[in-house]
Design a protein around this motif. Structure first.
Motif, PDB file in Angstrom:
ATOM      1  N   UNK A 206      -8.636   3.631   1.640  1.00 30.70           N
ATOM      2  CA  UNK A 206      -8.559   2.464   1.873  1.00 30.70           C
ATOM      3  C   UNK A 206      -9.336   1.932   0.871  1.00 30.70           C
ATOM      4  N   UNK A 207      -9.277   0.318   0.585  1.00 31.25           N
ATOM      5  CA  UNK A 207      -9.853  -0.397  -0.447  1.00 31.25           C
ATOM      6  C   UNK A 207     -10.206  -1.878   0.337  1.00 31.25           C
ATOM      7  N   UNK A 208     -11.325  -2.461   0.194  1.00 32.76           N
ATOM      8  CA  UNK A 208     -11.715  -3.688   0.696  1.00 32.76           C
ATOM      9  C   UNK A 208     -11.075  -4.910  -0.010  1.00 32.76           C
ATOM     10  N   UNK A 209     -10.496  -5.781   0.380  1.00 37.78           N
ATOM     11  CA  UNK A 209      -9.768  -6.801  -0.422  1.00 37.78           C
ATOM     12  C   UNK A 209     -10.875  -8.054  -0.527  1.00 37.78           C
TER      13      UNK A 209
ATOM     14  N   UNK B 246       3.920   4.400  -6.677  1.00 40.31           N
ATOM     15  CA  UNK B 246       4.326   3.419  -5.511  1.00 40.31           C
ATOM     16  C   UNK B 246       4.160   4.375  -4.146  1.00 40.31           C
ATOM     17  N   UNK B 247       3.545   3.710  -3.189  1.00 43.99           N
ATOM     18  CA  UNK B 247       3.093   4.342  -1.898  1.00 43.99           C
ATOM     19  C   UNK B 247       3.395   3.304  -0.713  1.00 43.99           C
ATOM     20  N   UNK B 248       3.342   3.793   0.543  1.00 37.39           N
ATOM     21  CA  UNK B 248       3.274   2.757   1.537  1.00 37.39           C
ATOM     22  C   UNK B 248       1.856   2.570   1.722  1.00 37.39           C
ATOM     23  N   UNK B 249       1.880   1.123   2.290  1.00 34.40           N
ATOM     24  CA  UNK B 249       0.494   0.685   2.257  1.00 34.40           C
ATOM     25  C   UNK B 249       0.456  -0.203   3.892  1.00 34.40           C
ATOM     26  N   UNK B 250      -0.648  -0.284   4.413  1.00 34.19           N
ATOM     27  CA  UNK B 250      -0.704  -1.298   5.346  1.00 34.19           C
ATOM     28  C   UNK B 250      -2.259  -2.083   5.351  1.00 34.19           C
ATOM     29  N   UNK B 251      -2.305  -2.904   5.869  1.00 35.91           N
ATOM     30  CA  UNK B 251      -3.505  -3.832   5.953  1.00 35.91           C
ATOM     31  C   UNK B 251      -4.109  -3.799   7.527  1.00 35.91           C
TER      32      UNK B 251
ATOM     33  N   UNK C 281      -6.986  -2.677   2.922  1.00 34.80           N
ATOM     34  CA  UNK C 281      -5.544  -2.064   2.743  1.00 34.80           C
ATOM     35  C   UNK C 281      -5.960  -0.701   2.801  1.00 34.80           C
ATOM     36  N   UNK C 282      -4.618   0.090   3.395  1.00 30.81           N
ATOM     37  CA  UNK C 282      -4.691   1.539   3.545  1.00 30.81           C
ATOM     38  C   UNK C 282      -3.421   1.865   2.650  1.00 30.81           C
ATOM     39  N   UNK C 283      -3.681   3.277   2.361  1.00 31.15           N
ATOM     40  CA  UNK C 283      -2.184   3.978   1.843  1.00 31.15           C
ATOM     41  C   UNK C 283      -2.745   5.421   2.222  1.00 31.15           C
ATOM     42  N   UNK C 284      -1.806   6.350   2.352  1.00 28.79           N
ATOM     43  CA  UNK C 284      -1.942   7.819   2.665  1.00 28.79           C
ATOM     44  C   UNK C 284      -0.997   8.817   1.923  1.00 28.79           C
TER      45      UNK C 284
END
Length: 227
Positions: free
Chosen positions: A162-165, A58-63, A68-71
Protein backbone atom coordinates in the motif's frame (compact mmCIF):
# COMPACT_ATOMS: atom_id res chain seq x y z
CA UNK A 1 -3.16 28.92 -23.85
CA UNK A 2 0.43 29.01 -22.68
CA UNK A 3 2.35 27.16 -19.98
CA UNK A 4 2.86 30.14 -17.68
CA UNK A 5 1.84 29.10 -14.17
CA UNK A 6 -0.56 31.35 -12.34
CA UNK A 7 -0.11 30.86 -8.56
CA UNK A 8 -3.88 31.18 -8.09
CA UNK A 9 -4.37 28.12 -10.30
CA UNK A 10 -2.17 25.83 -8.20
CA UNK A 11 -3.62 26.48 -4.77
CA UNK A 12 -3.93 23.16 -3.01
CA UNK A 13 -1.11 21.40 -4.85
CA UNK A 14 0.37 18.99 -2.26
CA UNK A 15 3.98 19.65 -3.34
CA UNK A 16 6.19 20.88 -6.16
CA UNK A 17 6.43 17.29 -7.33
CA UNK A 18 2.69 17.01 -7.89
CA UNK A 19 2.05 20.54 -9.16
CA UNK A 20 1.07 20.52 -12.82
CA UNK A 21 3.20 22.81 -14.94
CA UNK A 22 2.09 22.10 -18.50
CA UNK A 23 -1.65 22.59 -19.07
CA UNK A 24 -1.92 23.57 -15.41
CA UNK A 25 -5.53 24.69 -15.93
CA UNK A 26 -6.48 20.99 -16.17
CA UNK A 27 -5.17 20.29 -12.67
CA UNK A 28 -7.45 19.05 -9.91
CA UNK A 29 -6.13 18.83 -6.38
CA UNK A 30 -9.30 18.19 -4.40
CA UNK A 31 -9.57 14.76 -2.83
CA UNK A 32 -13.12 14.07 -4.06
CA UNK A 33 -12.03 14.31 -7.70
CA UNK A 34 -8.88 12.28 -7.07
CA UNK A 35 -10.73 9.53 -5.21
CA UNK A 36 -13.45 9.32 -7.88
CA UNK A 37 -10.85 8.77 -10.61
CA UNK A 38 -9.02 6.12 -8.60
CA UNK A 39 -12.25 4.34 -7.69
CA UNK A 40 -13.57 4.35 -11.27
CA UNK A 41 -11.29 1.51 -12.32
CA UNK A 42 -9.33 -1.47 -11.08
CA UNK A 43 -6.17 -1.27 -13.20
CA UNK A 44 -3.31 1.07 -12.40
CA UNK A 45 0.34 1.47 -13.43
CA UNK A 46 3.06 1.37 -10.78
CA UNK A 47 6.48 2.77 -11.67
CA UNK A 48 9.64 2.01 -9.67
CA UNK A 49 13.37 1.39 -10.04
CA UNK A 50 15.20 -1.89 -9.31
CA UNK A 51 19.00 -2.00 -9.58
CA UNK A 52 19.05 1.19 -11.60
CA UNK A 53 16.49 -0.03 -14.15
CA UNK A 54 13.03 1.60 -14.44
CA UNK A 55 9.93 -0.60 -14.53
CA UNK A 56 6.24 0.15 -14.94
CA UNK A 57 3.87 -2.65 -13.94
CA UNK A 58 0.14 -2.75 -14.66
CA UNK A 59 -1.77 -4.27 -11.75
CA UNK A 60 -5.11 -4.23 -9.94
CA UNK A 61 -5.60 -1.53 -7.37
CA UNK A 62 -8.14 -0.42 -4.81
CA UNK A 63 -8.45 2.39 -2.30
CA UNK A 64 -9.26 2.35 1.40
CA UNK A 65 -9.48 5.85 2.87
CA UNK A 66 -6.15 7.61 2.19
CA UNK A 67 -4.25 4.54 0.95
CA UNK A 68 -4.09 2.80 -2.42
CA UNK A 69 -3.38 -0.93 -2.39
CA UNK A 70 -2.17 -3.52 -4.89
CA UNK A 71 -1.30 -7.19 -4.48
CA UNK A 72 0.58 -10.04 -6.08
CA UNK A 73 2.59 -13.19 -5.56
CA UNK A 74 4.94 -13.39 -2.59
CA UNK A 75 7.58 -14.47 -5.11
CA UNK A 76 7.11 -11.32 -7.19
CA UNK A 77 10.34 -9.41 -7.76
CA UNK A 78 8.31 -6.22 -7.96
CA UNK A 79 6.70 -6.70 -4.55
CA UNK A 80 9.94 -7.87 -2.94
CA UNK A 81 11.54 -4.59 -4.00
CA UNK A 82 8.57 -2.41 -3.11
CA UNK A 83 8.14 -3.86 0.37
CA UNK A 84 11.49 -2.29 1.30
CA UNK A 85 9.88 1.12 1.12
CA UNK A 86 11.26 2.26 -2.23
CA UNK A 87 9.81 5.34 -3.98
CA UNK A 88 7.02 4.52 -6.41
CA UNK A 89 4.84 6.42 -8.86
CA UNK A 90 1.19 5.33 -9.04
CA UNK A 91 -1.01 6.33 -11.99
CA UNK A 92 -4.57 5.70 -13.17
CA UNK A 93 -5.97 6.91 -16.52
CA UNK A 94 -9.43 6.74 -18.09
CA UNK A 95 -9.93 7.53 -21.79
CA UNK A 96 -13.24 9.36 -22.30
CA UNK A 97 -13.20 10.61 -25.87
CA UNK A 98 -11.39 11.78 -28.99
CA UNK A 99 -11.37 15.46 -29.94
CA UNK A 100 -11.19 16.51 -33.60
CA UNK A 101 -9.94 19.99 -34.32
CA UNK A 102 -9.86 22.22 -37.39
CA UNK A 103 -6.09 22.27 -37.08
CA UNK A 104 -3.92 19.13 -36.92
CA UNK A 105 -1.92 20.55 -34.02
CA UNK A 106 -5.02 20.77 -31.83
CA UNK A 107 -6.43 17.23 -32.11
CA UNK A 108 -6.67 15.88 -28.58
CA UNK A 109 -8.27 13.36 -26.23
CA UNK A 110 -10.63 13.67 -23.28
CA UNK A 111 -9.42 11.85 -20.19
CA UNK A 112 -9.22 11.69 -16.40
CA UNK A 113 -5.93 10.77 -14.74
CA UNK A 114 -4.27 10.63 -11.33
CA UNK A 115 -0.59 10.55 -10.48
CA UNK A 116 0.70 9.92 -6.95
CA UNK A 117 4.19 9.68 -5.47
CA UNK A 118 5.18 7.95 -2.26
CA UNK A 119 6.93 5.05 -0.62
CA UNK A 120 5.43 1.58 -0.85
CA UNK A 121 5.02 -0.47 2.31
CA UNK A 122 4.22 -4.11 2.97
CA UNK A 123 0.93 -4.71 4.76
CA UNK A 124 1.03 -6.74 7.96
CA UNK A 125 -0.89 -10.03 7.92
CA UNK A 126 -4.04 -8.73 9.60
CA UNK A 127 -4.15 -5.64 7.37
CA UNK A 128 -3.52 -7.80 4.30
CA UNK A 129 -6.47 -10.07 5.04
CA UNK A 130 -8.86 -7.18 5.62
CA UNK A 131 -7.61 -5.38 2.52
CA UNK A 132 -8.07 -8.39 0.25
CA UNK A 133 -11.60 -8.91 1.53
CA UNK A 134 -12.33 -5.25 0.78
CA UNK A 135 -10.85 -5.59 -2.72
CA UNK A 136 -12.90 -8.70 -3.48
CA UNK A 137 -16.15 -7.11 -2.35
CA UNK A 138 -15.28 -3.98 -4.30
CA UNK A 139 -15.40 -6.07 -7.45
CA UNK A 140 -18.82 -7.44 -6.50
CA UNK A 141 -20.40 -6.89 -3.06
CA UNK A 142 -20.97 -10.28 -1.42
CA UNK A 143 -18.31 -12.11 -3.46
CA UNK A 144 -15.94 -12.59 -0.51
CA UNK A 145 -18.49 -14.41 1.64
CA UNK A 146 -19.78 -16.45 -1.31
CA UNK A 147 -16.43 -17.81 -2.51
CA UNK A 148 -14.24 -20.39 -0.78
CA UNK A 149 -11.97 -18.55 1.63
CA UNK A 150 -8.22 -18.71 0.99
CA UNK A 151 -6.29 -21.63 2.45
CA UNK A 152 -3.32 -20.76 4.65
CA UNK A 153 -0.92 -21.61 1.84
CA UNK A 154 -2.79 -19.21 -0.43
CA UNK A 155 -2.53 -16.48 2.18
CA UNK A 156 1.22 -17.08 2.43
CA UNK A 157 1.56 -16.90 -1.36
CA UNK A 158 0.06 -13.39 -1.49
CA UNK A 159 1.48 -10.01 -0.53
CA UNK A 160 -0.34 -6.71 -0.35
CA UNK A 161 1.45 -3.39 -0.81
CA UNK A 162 0.00 0.00 0.00
CA UNK A 163 0.93 3.66 -0.38
CA UNK A 164 -0.48 6.71 1.37
CA UNK A 165 -2.04 9.30 -0.93
CA UNK A 166 -0.13 12.34 0.30
CA UNK A 167 1.54 13.62 -2.87
CA UNK A 168 -1.20 13.23 -5.45
CA UNK A 169 -2.87 15.26 -8.17
CA UNK A 170 -5.42 14.74 -10.93
CA UNK A 171 -5.65 16.00 -14.49
CA UNK A 172 -9.01 16.20 -16.25
CA UNK A 173 -9.51 17.14 -19.91
CA UNK A 174 -13.21 17.12 -20.79
CA UNK A 175 -13.68 19.88 -23.33
CA UNK A 176 -12.69 21.02 -26.80
CA UNK A 177 -9.33 22.65 -27.50
CA UNK A 178 -8.97 26.36 -28.06
CA UNK A 179 -8.41 27.13 -31.73
CA UNK A 180 -6.77 30.01 -33.54
CA UNK A 181 -9.37 32.63 -34.46
CA UNK A 182 -8.77 32.20 -38.19
CA UNK A 183 -9.43 28.45 -37.92
CA UNK A 184 -12.95 29.09 -36.61
CA UNK A 185 -13.71 30.61 -39.99
CA UNK A 186 -12.65 27.50 -41.93
CA UNK A 187 -14.96 24.94 -43.53
CA UNK A 188 -13.34 22.08 -41.61
CA UNK A 189 -15.44 20.05 -39.12
CA UNK A 190 -14.55 20.03 -35.43
CA UNK A 191 -16.06 18.22 -32.44
CA UNK A 192 -15.65 15.15 -30.29
CA UNK A 193 -16.52 11.47 -30.11
CA UNK A 194 -17.25 10.12 -26.63
CA UNK A 195 -15.88 6.72 -25.67
CA UNK A 196 -17.18 4.42 -22.97
CA UNK A 197 -16.73 0.87 -21.72
CA UNK A 198 -19.58 -1.55 -22.41
CA UNK A 199 -20.55 -4.37 -20.05
CA UNK A 200 -21.90 -7.60 -21.56
CA UNK A 201 -24.10 -10.30 -20.04
CA UNK A 202 -22.58 -12.91 -17.68
CA UNK A 203 -21.31 -16.13 -19.30
CA UNK A 204 -21.37 -19.31 -17.11
CA UNK A 205 -18.31 -21.53 -16.83
CA UNK A 206 -18.75 -24.51 -19.24
CA UNK A 207 -17.73 -26.80 -16.37
CA UNK A 208 -20.44 -25.47 -14.06
CA UNK A 209 -22.55 -28.29 -12.64
CA UNK A 210 -26.23 -28.27 -13.52
CA UNK A 211 -28.74 -26.66 -11.19
CA UNK A 212 -26.39 -24.02 -9.78
CA UNK A 213 -28.11 -20.65 -9.84
CA UNK A 214 -26.35 -17.43 -10.69
CA UNK A 215 -25.83 -15.49 -7.43
CA UNK A 216 -27.39 -12.08 -7.02
CA UNK A 217 -24.04 -10.28 -6.95
CA UNK A 218 -23.39 -11.52 -10.51
CA UNK A 219 -26.89 -10.69 -11.78
CA UNK A 220 -26.61 -7.23 -10.25
CA UNK A 221 -22.95 -6.70 -11.10
CA UNK A 222 -22.04 -3.42 -12.71
CA UNK A 223 -18.41 -2.56 -13.32
CA UNK A 224 -17.41 0.72 -11.72
CA UNK A 225 -15.88 1.91 -15.00
CA UNK A 226 -19.15 1.64 -16.96
CA UNK A 227 -20.89 4.98 -17.19
Amino acid sequence: MNDTVDPTEIAGAPSEKTRLRRYNWLAKYDRDTINAIIDAGIVCQVGYVIDGMPYVTPTNHWRIDDFVYWHGSSASRMLKAQQKGIPVCFTVTHLDGIVFSRAAFNHNIQYRSVMAFGEAELCAEEVKRRALATFTDRLAPGLWDYARLPAEQEWKATKVIRMRLDEVSAKVADGLPSEDEEDYQSDRWAGSVALKMVQLDPVPDPKLRGGIEMPAFVRNFRYVGVK
